[in-house]
Design a protein around this motif. Sequence first.
Motif, mmCIF file in Angstrom:
data_model
loop_
_atom_site.group_PDB
_atom_site.id
_atom_site.type_symbol
_atom_site.label_atom_id
_atom_site.label_comp_id
_atom_site.label_asym_id
_atom_site.label_seq_id
_atom_site.Cartn_x
_atom_site.Cartn_y
_atom_site.Cartn_z
ATOM 1 N N ILE A 49 41.186 48.349 50.744
ATOM 2 C CA ILE A 49 41.473 48.062 49.392
ATOM 3 C C ILE A 49 40.146 47.789 48.759
ATOM 4 C CG2 ILE A 49 43.887 47.766 49.429
ATOM 5 C CD1 ILE A 49 43.408 44.929 48.785
ATOM 6 N N VAL A 50 39.994 48.077 47.515
ATOM 7 C CA VAL A 50 38.691 47.707 46.830
ATOM 8 C C VAL A 50 37.450 48.449 47.291
ATOM 9 C CG1 VAL A 50 37.242 45.828 45.912
ATOM 10 C CG2 VAL A 50 39.552 45.472 46.463
ATOM 11 N N SER A 51 36.865 48.285 48.624
ATOM 12 C CA SER A 51 35.979 48.854 49.091
ATOM 13 C C SER A 51 34.468 48.872 48.047
ATOM 14 C CB SER A 51 36.060 50.358 49.249
ATOM 15 O OG SER A 51 37.056 50.597 50.429
ATOM 16 N N LYS A 52 34.169 47.422 47.798
ATOM 17 C CA LYS A 52 33.069 47.533 47.000
ATOM 18 C C LYS A 52 32.114 46.427 47.588
ATOM 19 C CE LYS A 52 35.133 48.004 42.603
ATOM 20 N NZ LYS A 52 35.873 47.097 41.251
ATOM 21 N N ASP A 53 30.862 46.234 47.129
ATOM 22 C CA ASP A 53 30.025 44.972 47.238
ATOM 23 C C ASP A 53 30.843 43.877 46.671
ATOM 24 O OD1 ASP A 53 27.929 42.998 46.463
ATOM 25 O OD2 ASP A 53 26.707 44.372 47.756
ATOM 26 N N SER A 54 30.735 42.839 47.135
ATOM 27 C CA SER A 54 31.568 41.546 46.202
ATOM 28 C C SER A 54 30.957 41.157 45.082
ATOM 29 C CB SER A 54 31.619 40.365 47.063
ATOM 30 O OG SER A 54 30.321 39.839 47.496
ATOM 31 N N LEU A 55 29.765 41.383 44.727
ATOM 32 C CA LEU A 55 29.127 41.307 43.442
ATOM 33 C C LEU A 55 29.480 42.355 42.370
ATOM 34 C CD1 LEU A 55 25.238 40.847 44.240
ATOM 35 C CD2 LEU A 55 26.730 39.103 43.663
ATOM 36 N N ASP A 56 30.259 43.275 42.791
ATOM 37 C CA ASP A 56 30.865 44.531 41.925
ATOM 38 C C ASP A 56 32.332 44.097 41.658
ATOM 39 O OD1 ASP A 56 28.333 45.490 41.375
ATOM 40 O OD2 ASP A 56 28.786 46.643 43.387
ATOM 41 N N MET A 57 32.982 43.104 42.406
ATOM 42 C CA MET A 57 34.390 42.753 42.300
ATOM 43 C C MET A 57 34.759 42.100 40.941
ATOM 44 S SD MET A 57 35.791 41.568 45.726
ATOM 45 C CE MET A 57 36.011 42.446 47.357
ATOM 46 N N THR A 58 35.810 42.666 40.594
ATOM 47 C CA THR A 58 36.458 42.046 38.979
ATOM 48 C C THR A 58 37.467 41.216 39.693
ATOM 49 O OG1 THR A 58 37.942 43.817 38.826
ATOM 50 C CG2 THR A 58 35.643 44.285 38.068
ATOM 51 N N ASP A 59 38.034 40.443 38.307
ATOM 52 C CA ASP A 59 39.437 39.629 38.438
ATOM 53 C C ASP A 59 40.398 40.394 38.836
ATOM 54 O OD1 ASP A 59 37.877 37.463 38.162
ATOM 55 O OD2 ASP A 59 38.442 37.595 35.895
#
Length: 164
Positions: A49-59
């Motif tokens: 799930i999500v599959s992002k760099d954590s700097l791009d994660m949202t709430d």
Amino acid sequence: MKVTIINTGGTFNKRYNPIKGQLEVPTDNIALDKIIAACHNIEFEIKNIVSKDSLDMTDEDRVEICEAIKNSANDKIIIIHGTDTVHLTSALIKEQINDKKIVFTGAMVPMSIEEVEATMNFSLALGFLSATVENGTYIAMHGVVVDSSKLVKNRQLGQFLITK
């Protein structure tokens, strides 16, 4: 033993895209599959799930991760997460869930570039879950597994340190 792995991306999974000339977070499990191929006597359930760099994660991404944990039948969870905002996601999980053993892990160098750190951190998390541990939210990085509120990334040193 049964373990759910929630793979959210992060540097752990990054690979070089020669067409774009940059590192990207893929939506597959190639990095993880290399590690778990050597794990016997363990049944894994893998959720990407999500599959992002954590700097791009949202709430919203953090809520999605929380819901995936809540909906897991397993009480042993490993979350592969980027190191830059693991403290934010783990704080939300710690606040919301207290009936499972949850271990966040990741890597500061992509497994596609150097396998040692990612493999060591994942193995540390898995070994921790193999022991008799209390329900809670933990982080496994750089040789230790501690309560998630007690491990912080020191950007100047490029490593995780235990706080008091």
